[in-house]
Scaffold this motif. Structure first.
Motif, PDB file in Angstrom:
ATOM      1  N   UNK A 529       0.833  -1.196   0.000  1.00 29.88           N
ATOM      2  CA  UNK A 529       0.000   0.000   0.000  1.00 29.88           C
ATOM      3  C   UNK A 529       0.867   1.244   0.000  1.00 29.88           C
ATOM      4  N   UNK A 530       0.390   2.275  -0.660  1.00 33.03           N
ATOM      5  CA  UNK A 530       1.080   3.564  -0.712  1.00 33.03           C
ATOM      6  C   UNK A 530       0.054   4.662  -0.484  1.00 33.03           C
ATOM      7  N   UNK A 531       0.326   5.532   0.453  1.00 36.63           N
ATOM      8  CA  UNK A 531      -0.643   6.596   0.748  1.00 36.63           C
ATOM      9  C   UNK A 531      -0.465   7.772  -0.205  1.00 36.63           C
ATOM     10  N   UNK A 532      -1.482   8.610  -0.256  1.00 37.09           N
ATOM     11  CA  UNK A 532      -1.446   9.801  -1.101  1.00 37.09           C
ATOM     12  C   UNK A 532      -0.279  10.695  -0.683  1.00 37.09           C
ATOM     13  N   UNK A 533       0.444  11.194  -1.664  1.00 37.30           N
ATOM     14  CA  UNK A 533       1.579  12.066  -1.378  1.00 37.30           C
ATOM     15  C   UNK A 533       2.844  11.318  -1.029  1.00 37.30           C
ATOM     16  N   UNK A 534       2.855   9.997  -1.215  1.00 35.63           N
ATOM     17  CA  UNK A 534       4.039   9.175  -0.931  1.00 35.63           C
ATOM     18  C   UNK A 534       4.523   9.380   0.509  1.00 35.63           C
ATOM     19  N   UNK A 535       3.585   9.292   1.440  1.00 33.78           N
ATOM     20  CA  UNK A 535       3.934   9.472   2.852  1.00 33.78           C
ATOM     21  C   UNK A 535       4.100   8.149   3.595  1.00 33.78           C
ATOM     22  N   UNK A 536       3.444   7.107   3.121  1.00 36.43           N
ATOM     23  CA  UNK A 536       3.458   5.823   3.817  1.00 36.43           C
ATOM     24  C   UNK A 536       3.602   4.691   2.819  1.00 36.43           C
ATOM     25  N   UNK A 537       4.521   3.782   3.100  1.00 38.09           N
ATOM     26  CA  UNK A 537       4.649   2.564   2.316  1.00 38.09           C
ATOM     27  C   UNK A 537       4.390   1.359   3.211  1.00 38.09           C
ATOM     28  N   UNK A 538       3.476   0.490   2.778  1.00 34.09           N
ATOM     29  CA  UNK A 538       3.099  -0.688   3.553  1.00 34.09           C
ATOM     30  C   UNK A 538       3.422  -1.957   2.776  1.00 34.09           C
ATOM     31  N   UNK A 539       3.699  -3.032   3.514  1.00 28.22           N
ATOM     32  CA  UNK A 539       3.787  -4.372   2.932  1.00 28.22           C
ATOM     33  C   UNK A 539       3.447  -5.364   4.040  1.00 28.22           C
ATOM     34  N   UNK A 540       2.460  -6.211   3.782  1.00 26.33           N
ATOM     35  CA  UNK A 540       2.060  -7.230   4.756  1.00 26.33           C
ATOM     36  C   UNK A 540       1.962  -8.555   4.028  1.00 26.33           C
ATOM     37  N   UNK A 541       2.602  -9.585   4.591  1.00 22.96           N
ATOM     38  CA  UNK A 541       2.566 -10.917   4.013  1.00 22.96           C
ATOM     39  C   UNK A 541       2.072 -11.931   5.023  1.00 22.96           C
ATOM     40  N   UNK A 551       6.001  -1.147   7.769  1.00 24.70           N
ATOM     41  CA  UNK A 551       5.657   0.228   7.367  1.00 24.70           C
ATOM     42  C   UNK A 551       6.957   0.996   7.180  1.00 24.70           C
ATOM     43  N   UNK A 552       7.000   1.849   6.155  1.00 27.17           N
ATOM     44  CA  UNK A 552       8.168   2.693   5.888  1.00 27.17           C
ATOM     45  C   UNK A 552       7.684   4.109   5.598  1.00 27.17           C
ATOM     46  N   UNK A 553       8.403   5.094   6.094  1.00 25.48           N
ATOM     47  CA  UNK A 553       8.041   6.491   5.841  1.00 25.48           C
ATOM     48  C   UNK A 553       8.785   7.403   6.786  1.00 25.48           C
ATOM     49  N   UNK A 554       8.229   8.582   7.000  1.00 29.86           N
ATOM     50  CA  UNK A 554       8.773   9.537   7.960  1.00 29.86           C
ATOM     51  C   UNK A 554       7.733   9.775   9.053  1.00 29.86           C
ATOM     52  N   UNK A 555       8.176   9.705  10.288  1.00 30.04           N
ATOM     53  CA  UNK A 555       7.244   9.826  11.405  1.00 30.04           C
ATOM     54  C   UNK A 555       6.518  11.165  11.398  1.00 30.04           C
ATOM     55  N   UNK A 556       7.143  12.202  10.826  1.00 25.92           N
ATOM     56  CA  UNK A 556       6.502  13.517  10.795  1.00 25.92           C
ATOM     57  C   UNK A 556       5.552  13.673   9.608  1.00 25.92           C
ATOM     58  N   UNK A 557       5.394  12.618   8.807  1.00 25.22           N
ATOM     59  CA  UNK A 557       4.450  12.655   7.699  1.00 25.22           C
ATOM     60  C   UNK A 557       4.986  13.240   6.412  1.00 25.22           C
ATOM     61  N   UNK A 558       6.261  13.560   6.353  1.00 23.76           N
ATOM     62  CA  UNK A 558       6.827  14.132   5.124  1.00 23.76           C
ATOM     63  C   UNK A 558       6.850  13.078   4.018  1.00 23.76           C
ATOM     64  N   UNK A 559       6.305  13.406   2.869  1.00 24.14           N
ATOM     65  CA  UNK A 559       6.321  12.505   1.725  1.00 24.14           C
ATOM     66  C   UNK A 559       7.615  12.617   0.942  1.00 24.14           C
ATOM     67  N   UNK A 560       8.003  11.516   0.320  1.00 26.92           N
ATOM     68  CA  UNK A 560       9.225  11.499  -0.477  1.00 26.92           C
ATOM     69  C   UNK A 560       8.988  10.725  -1.767  1.00 26.92           C
ATOM     70  N   UNK A 561       9.517  11.206  -2.907  1.00 24.50           N
ATOM     71  CA  UNK A 561       9.402  10.446  -4.162  1.00 24.50           C
ATOM     72  C   UNK A 561      10.003   9.051  -3.988  1.00 24.50           C
ATOM     73  N   UNK A 562       9.339   8.065  -4.538  1.00 25.33           N
ATOM     74  CA  UNK A 562       9.833   6.696  -4.421  1.00 25.33           C
ATOM     75  C   UNK A 562       9.412   5.984  -3.150  1.00 25.33           C
ATOM     76  N   UNK A 563       8.720   6.707  -2.259  1.00 25.43           N
ATOM     77  CA  UNK A 563       8.249   6.079  -1.021  1.00 25.43           C
ATOM     78  C   UNK A 563       6.954   5.326  -1.317  1.00 25.43           C
ATOM     79  N   UNK A 564       7.102   4.125  -1.838  1.00 22.30           N
ATOM     80  CA  UNK A 564       5.955   3.284  -2.148  1.00 22.30           C
ATOM     81  C   UNK A 564       6.083   1.968  -1.393  1.00 22.30           C
ATOM     82  N   UNK A 565       4.965   1.311  -1.212  1.00 19.68           N
ATOM     83  CA  UNK A 565       4.992   0.038  -0.512  1.00 19.68           C
ATOM     84  C   UNK A 565       5.818  -0.996  -1.237  1.00 19.68           C
ATOM     85  N   UNK A 566       5.721  -1.032  -2.566  1.00 25.99           N
ATOM     86  CA  UNK A 566       6.393  -2.083  -3.314  1.00 25.99           C
ATOM     87  C   UNK A 566       7.899  -1.835  -3.423  1.00 25.99           C
TER      88      UNK A 566
END
Length: 782
Positions: A529-541, A551-566
């Protein structure tokens, strides 16, 4: 004399009664009100993490089992008659009193271990003869209340061991990095003599004196027969610790989570696996070294034992990233935008209720819902796509279509019943965005919900089960470590089976040739899963044995290009799975499946007009679904270039065929990705004028409410209307409110600026086919 005693008998009895009551109540019910450190151990007793007590002391919770070596050492050194006296050793106390009287001050204590417990309880008051007498009285009272074993445990728990280290457990871990049960004879002897003069354990100052003191005790133990000559020499050769060590901090975030869930100041036996916890921490650190170069600083991972319903690893954040990157934030419990992680619950719920089949064909075309216009991540459209393919590829538009069918209020309730605790707002607040990340969820909830699905499929799930436990009680069974509401809903095994089958083939970007290096040889049902604005990347198996959630991202909610779950989260998930033992795969729940004839092209139940039919297993609830609506019986001329009927051709000229027909809007996009798709031939001249499938409007949707945009220069913008037609060379005629606008060829779109209010747009082709769409302009300027 007898008369005198008789005369004062009542006074004497009253005095004895008062003294007895005073003696009974002279000792507080709880001797020590000190705050304790919160300690996390594995089930085997290995320390994972500890948090210092509120008063700044490393004081572990009271001991409940002391090692035999320490017991022998401390009794030999402090109180050789411990098991025989009533709290006071008369000989030792008398000898000390004589020495003290001769010196005029206290030079010898003569204290028993019971008296030392009282002294620790009274916080080391001044060493006076009066204070010693108080200790004597209270020590005898202590003996009446507690067993000898309990008195030893109180002493070992509260004795000082130098600096801010209090108690045997804390000392054992801080000085020797092991639990008390693993202490050697030399270490046990050191801890027996150290509370007598705790300041002696100071690097570079008192080593010789302290070692001599320790070794004298070892020789006394040898003389008693506690150890042999070889063990004595080996023990005397052991060096002293140079300084206290830092305590392990392998699971700080679980420690904090336990503290706020009612376990502060306790010694906890957790379900965590020490080696797996260390491995997960290392995996996060290794990936963080790469992610931080892209400005991504936080990650969290959770590993659950599915069958035992226990937490095996809990890493709430990347260790040692620094306060500037919020390393202390426990992201496992932090609500974050869910991205596409909830899609599988919608898919499974609709299978469960017999609303779709695994391969039901869904529209994948531009959609507009007032102020909500979902788009696929790739910004491409397939026209129509099978439901399982839509899930594995995480296509947004088909999933929004499913949610519209299912109803977002119903899905909102279903998620809450499955265990999602963060849906604090009513369903209308989220609307159709609920399935695309419009709601926030926690990694804790998501992992447990996935694990519940795994248990359902493996046959061990219960409708009222709790989320995974992380604390064990003294008997080694689950304790009520989190006060959640029971899970109120469960999905059928059949719906979970088909959901997990779809998740085996999660979409990998075609352009990412390096993705194969992340693939696992084992079967894993996984979702990103990837949230709007590339703020959160998820992967669950999920497998029958484990769930790994990342979960991968920034705790302060800052989005970054390439921040996708996959790209950011899935590689971590696979690395953690690689650290786990081999896993199996689920068996199909045959008792919940049935064979049915399914239309190969549409995925619906076969209709009389189906062209190709497969007999496959489906959930029993799927028998309630409809037959394929995409097939119809058509009559063609001899060359199969036009549709005809008995009104415009002789009966022997008719060729009847079954035809797979998509609505014009879906067909427009579908044939771009599927060149073999055959459009429905047009009606032959004279065979009628109405052809409902010939064209459709891409935008707007029926009865839409539209806003005219304002351009950057402040000028009034225009609305773009777009239509698709089956015939590539069709000419369309446009009318707005019965007023002719013009014609279009090839690409059928027109820019308009209608006034505020309701309108009707009408489009016709050369054959007289007509498309009417009503809409409303809310405002024409702002």
């Amino acid at each position: 004399m007898k008369k005198k005693l008789f005369k004062y008998r009542k006074v004497i009895l009253a005095a004895l009664f008062v003294l007895s009551v005073a003696y009974y109540f002279c000792l507080p019910k709880t001797l020590f009100e000190d705050p304790y450190a919160t300690v996390l151990n594995t089930a085997e007793g290995h320390l994972l993490s500890a948090r210092i007590a509120d008063d700044g002391q490393w004081r572990f919770p009271e001991e409940t089992a002391l090692p035999d070596k320490y017991i022998q050492a401390v009794i030999t050194f402090e109180d050789k008659n411990f098991y025989w006296h009533p709290g006071v050793d008369p000989l030792a106390f008398g000898r000390a009193m004589v020495q003290n009287l001769r010196a005029g001050h206290v030079v010898s204590g003569g204290s028993t271990l019971s008296m030392q417990v009282i002294r620790l309880h009274r916080k080391g008051k001044s060493r006076t003869i009066w204070e010693k007498l108080v200790e004597v009285v209270l020590a005898t009272r202590l003996e009446l209340r507690h067993s000898k074993t309990e008195i030893l445990e109180l002493y070992a728990s509260h004795a000082p061991f130098g600096g801010n280290t209090v108690g045997l457990s804390a000392a054992s871990w801080r000085y020797f990095e092991r639990q008390p049960a693993e202490l050697s004879w030399a270490e046990a002897a050191l801890f027996a003599v150290l509370p007598n003069q705790p300041s002696m354990l100071f690097p570079g100052r008192y080593e010789r004196a302290l070692m001599a003191k320790r070794n004298r005790l070892l020789e006394r133990l040898y003389a008693k027969g506690a150890l042999d000559a070889t063990a004595l020499e080996l023990a005397k050769s052991e060096p002293l610790p140079l300084a206290p060590n830092e305590l392990p901090q392998m699971a700080n975030h679980l420690l904090g989570y336990a503290s706020v869930n009612g376990y502060k100041g306790q010694h906890l036996r957790t379900t965590l696996d020490r080696y797996l916890q260390a491995k997960v921490n290392k995996v996060l650190q290794a990936h963080h070294a790469l992610l931080k170069t892209d400005g991504i600083h936080n990650a969290a991972a959770l590993v659950l034992d599915v069958k035992a319903n226990r937490v095996l690893a809990y890493a709430g954040n990347v260790p040692h990233t620094g306060a500037e990157h919020a390393e202390n934030v426990d992201v496992i419990q932090a609500p974050r935008s869910t991205g596409s992680i909830l899609k599988l619950f919608l898919y499974a719920s609709m299978l469960d209720e017999g609303m779709i089949l695994p391969k039901t064909l869904l529209p994948d075309v531009p959609m507009f819902f007032e102020d909500f216009a979902p788009k696929n991540f790739t910004r491409r459209y397939d026209g129509a796509v099978h439901a399982d393919d839509a899930l594995s590829r995480s296509l947004n538009i088909p999933m929004v279509h499913l949610l519209k069918m299912y109803g977002y209020p119903r899905f909102h309730e279903q998620l809450r019943n499955l265990g999602m605790s963060t849906l604090s707002k009513p369903a209308g607040h989220y609307g159709l965005t609920l399935v695309l990340g419009g709601a926030e969820g926690t990694l804790w909830d998501m992992a447990n919900m996935y694990a519940a699905m795994s248990r359902t499929l493996s046959g061990s799930g219960e409708a009222d089960e709790k989320f995974a436990e992380f604390v064990l009680n003294n008997e080694g069974v689950h304790s009520n470590s989190r006060k959640e509401e029971p899970i109120k809903a469960s999905l059928s095994a059949a719906s979970v089976w088909f959901t997990f089958q779809a998740m085996l083939e999660v979409y990998r970007p075609e352009e990412d040739a390096s993705w194969k290096m992340y693939s696992s040889a084992r079967k894993i049902a996984w979702k990103t899963g990837t949230s709007f604005g590339y703020r959160d990347g998820w992967a669950i198996g999920a497998t029958p044995e484990y769930v790994v959630a990342v979960w991968v991202g920034n705790a302060d909610g800052e989005g970054r290009p390439g921040l996708t779950g996959i790209e950011a989260a899935a590689p971590i998930m696979f690395d953690i799975f690689d650290a786990l033992p081999e896993t199996s795969w689920f068996l199909p729940p045959r008792n919940e499946l049935t064979m049915a004839a399914v239309d190969r092209q549409s995925g619906y139940l076969a209709s009389p007009y189906s062209i190709a039919v497969d007999t496959v297993f489906i959930p029993k609830a799927g028998l309630r679904t409809a037959a394929s609506p995409y097939h119809q019986r058509v009559h063609l001329n001899a060359r199969e270039t036009e549709r005809i009927n008995t009104n415009c051709a002789e009966g022997d000229e008719l060729i009847s065929k079954n035809w797979f027909v998509l609505p014009a809007k879906q067909a427009h996009y579908f044939k771009q990705r599927n060149p073999a798709y055959q459009e429905l031939p047009p009606l032959a001249p004279g065979c009628g004028t109405a052809d409902l499938w010939v064209m459709d409007m891409v935008y707007p949707e029926p009865n839409a409410s539209l806003y005219l945009p304002i351009e950057q220069d402040g000028a009034q913008g225009q609305l773009v209307f777009e239509v698709t037609h089956r015939s590539a060379d069709a000419t369309l005629y446009w009318h707005l409110d019965n007023q002719y606008l013009g014609t279009t060829e090839t690409r059928h779109s027109m820019e308009l600026s209608p006034a505020a209010g309701p309108h009707t747009i009408t489009i016709t082709d050369q054959q007289g086919n007509e498309l009417v769409r009503r809409f409303e302009v809310i405002r024409s300027s702002d």
